[in-house]
Design a protein around this motif. Structure first.
Motif, short mmCIF file in Angstrom:
data_model
loop_
_atom_site.label_atom_id
_atom_site.label_comp_id
_atom_site.label_asym_id
_atom_site.label_seq_id
_atom_site.Cartn_x
_atom_site.Cartn_y
_atom_site.Cartn_z
N ARG A 262 38.33 52.40 56.35
CA ARG A 262 38.24 52.94 55.00
C ARG A 262 39.61 53.33 54.46
O ARG A 262 39.71 54.17 53.56
CB ARG A 262 37.33 54.18 54.99
CG ARG A 262 35.93 53.95 55.52
CD ARG A 262 35.10 55.20 55.33
NE ARG A 262 35.18 55.65 53.97
CZ ARG A 262 34.46 55.15 52.97
NH1 ARG A 262 33.59 54.22 53.21
NH2 ARG A 262 34.62 55.59 51.75
N CYS A 366 31.41 50.76 45.10
CA CYS A 366 30.39 50.80 46.14
C CYS A 366 29.37 51.87 45.76
O CYS A 366 29.75 52.97 45.39
CB CYS A 366 31.05 51.14 47.47
SG CYS A 366 29.91 51.59 48.76
N LEU A 368 27.33 53.36 47.67
CA LEU A 368 27.06 54.32 48.74
C LEU A 368 28.12 55.41 48.77
O LEU A 368 27.81 56.59 48.80
CB LEU A 368 26.99 53.61 50.09
CG LEU A 368 25.78 52.70 50.26
CD1 LEU A 368 25.93 51.82 51.47
CD2 LEU A 368 24.51 53.51 50.35
N CYS A 369 29.41 54.99 48.72
CA CYS A 369 30.47 56.00 48.76
C CYS A 369 31.17 56.11 47.41
O CYS A 369 32.03 56.95 47.24
CB CYS A 369 31.48 55.67 49.85
SG CYS A 369 32.48 54.22 49.48
ZN LIG Z 1 31.28 52.33 50.36
#
Ligand SMILES: [Zn+2]
Ligand SMILES: [Zn+2]
Length: 395
Positions: A262, A366, A368-369
């Motif tokens: 990440r 994204c 999700l994040c």
């Molecule tokens: Zn993500």
């Protein structure tokens, strides 16, 4: 160092005073050693600590006069010290009074832990009530009601745009750190899981039960907590959220993030502000304690007798090697014990790193994040994603 107090363990509250050494500011005797910044007497330490907080806010002037700021309070050392600093800063007797209006948000994560800490949450509520600031207790499962629509849109987006991930492969094989994605895709498309009778708490429990590694659980919980805080703060009319993350915690997060592939989101994950991550969905998460070390916070809390409450988390009673985050924490804390400047070296080095995708681009983010999509990589680039795909291809 801990002492036994009845049936519970509590940290020793008196900081160690060293005689025979002078304060670097006023040359008084009897001082506290603070990391690599020298030795201070009690009064000078208070000034030094408060100055660090204000200097951090001054260098990043995102909070304007009369803004409403929600403090993410957990009862732990960091957020308790931040709460104490804000209380002191708002005192009319303070020379430069803080100009924003604070509130408190506590995320109740007890659904994830088997032990019933009802009394401890009551204690936290009592501390929040005593501050006189407005406070809100938000259950973690509330994220379920908020997430499902944005996740659905995000997943459709990922599929339609032929993002590098091969969804079929994801359904058949476990990809570390992404197995929560599999569950959510499954949840959206399977008729059983979209049953409206399933409560948010049950959905969240099922989500965490489906994640097999502690690394993924910790990462998912962190992302859900950030999203919930940002979104809830916006709903409640706040302009920003203050997080209690210290330089020690951020140094751990920096190395963990690299290990988890990440690195591209480092400026958002460890900077003073999380940038445009939750733009349109929630408010910005700010980190005013990012210049302070864990040791400084502990000394400040001990000197001011700041009440703290310990609640178990996913890493409690787990071995060092149980997750990437735990291992990194052990590595950093071990280094800091012998070489105190390590955490600042890691932390300051990361300030100089800027990913190409550190802000949202036209490719979207994204779901999700909420970080910028970084899955479009050329053949010449060596990225964590290409590495994962290559491993998948040769297996
Ligand atoms: Zn993500
Ligand atoms: Zn002094």
């Amino acid at each position: 160092m801990c002492q036994v107090n009845g049936e519970t363990f509590s940290p020793k509250l008196e900081p160690q005073i060293i005689h025979g050494k002078a304060c670097v500011k006023c040359e008084k005797d009897s001082v506290i050693v603070v990391g690599t910044n020298g030795t201070f007497c009690k009064d000078c330490f208070e000034v030094y600590f408060s100055h660090k907080f204000r200097a951090s806010m001054g260098r990043n002037p995102l909070v304007r006069h009369h803004d409403k700021v929600a403090l993410a309070y957990s009862g732990g050392n960091n957020s308790s010290a931040l709460l104490n600093l804000i209380k002191k800063g708002l005192d009319p007797a303070t020379v430069k009074k803080l100009k924003f209006t604070p509130g408190l948000i506590f995320v109740d994560e007890r659904i994830l832990y088997p032990s019933d800490d009802y009394e401890k949450v009551k204690e936290i509520e009592e501390i929040m009530r005593n501050t006189g600031f407005p406070y809100h207790i938000v259950k973690l499962e509330e994220v379920g009601a908020m997430c499902i629509y944005t996740l659905y849109i995000g997943i459709v987006y990922l599929i339609v745009n032929h993002i590098c991930f091969n969804v079929n492969v994801m359904f058949k094989k476990e990809i570390p750190f992404l197995n929560h994605v599999i569950f959510i895709i499954d949840q959206v498309f399977s008729t059983e899981d979209t049953d409206e009778k399933m409560t948010n708490a049950e959905k969240l429990e099922k989500l965490f039960n489906s994640i097999t590694t502690l690394t993924s659980k910790q990462e998912t919980l962190y992302r859900l907590r950030c999203y919930l805080l940002s979104r809830k703060a916006k709903e409640l009319g706040y302009d920003h959220v203050f997080m209690g993350e210290t330089s020690t915690r951020l140094a751990i997060n920096i190395l963990s993030n690299f290990s988890l592939g990440r690195g591209v989101h480092l400026p958002q994950d460890t900077g003073f502000s999380d940038g445009l991550r939750f733009e349109g969905v929630g408010v910005k998460l700010l980190r005013p304690m990012r210049e302070m070390s864990m040791k400084e916070i502990a000394v400040y809390n001990a000197l001011n007798k700041v009440p703290t409450v310990f609640l178990p988390n996913l890493a409690t009673s787990q071995s060092v090697t149980s997750s990437v985050q735990n291992l990194t924490e052990n590595f950093i804390l071990g280094l800091v014990a012998g070489f105190p400047s390590t955490e600042m070296t890691v932390f300051r080095t990361s300030n100089k790193l800027h990913g190409k995708n550190d802000e949202k681009k036209s490719r979207g983010c994204c779901r999700l994040c909420f970080g910028a999509i970084d899955t479009e990589c050329g053949t010449a680039q060596a990225t964590a994603l290409r590495h994962t795909l290559f491993s998948e291809a040769i297996n």
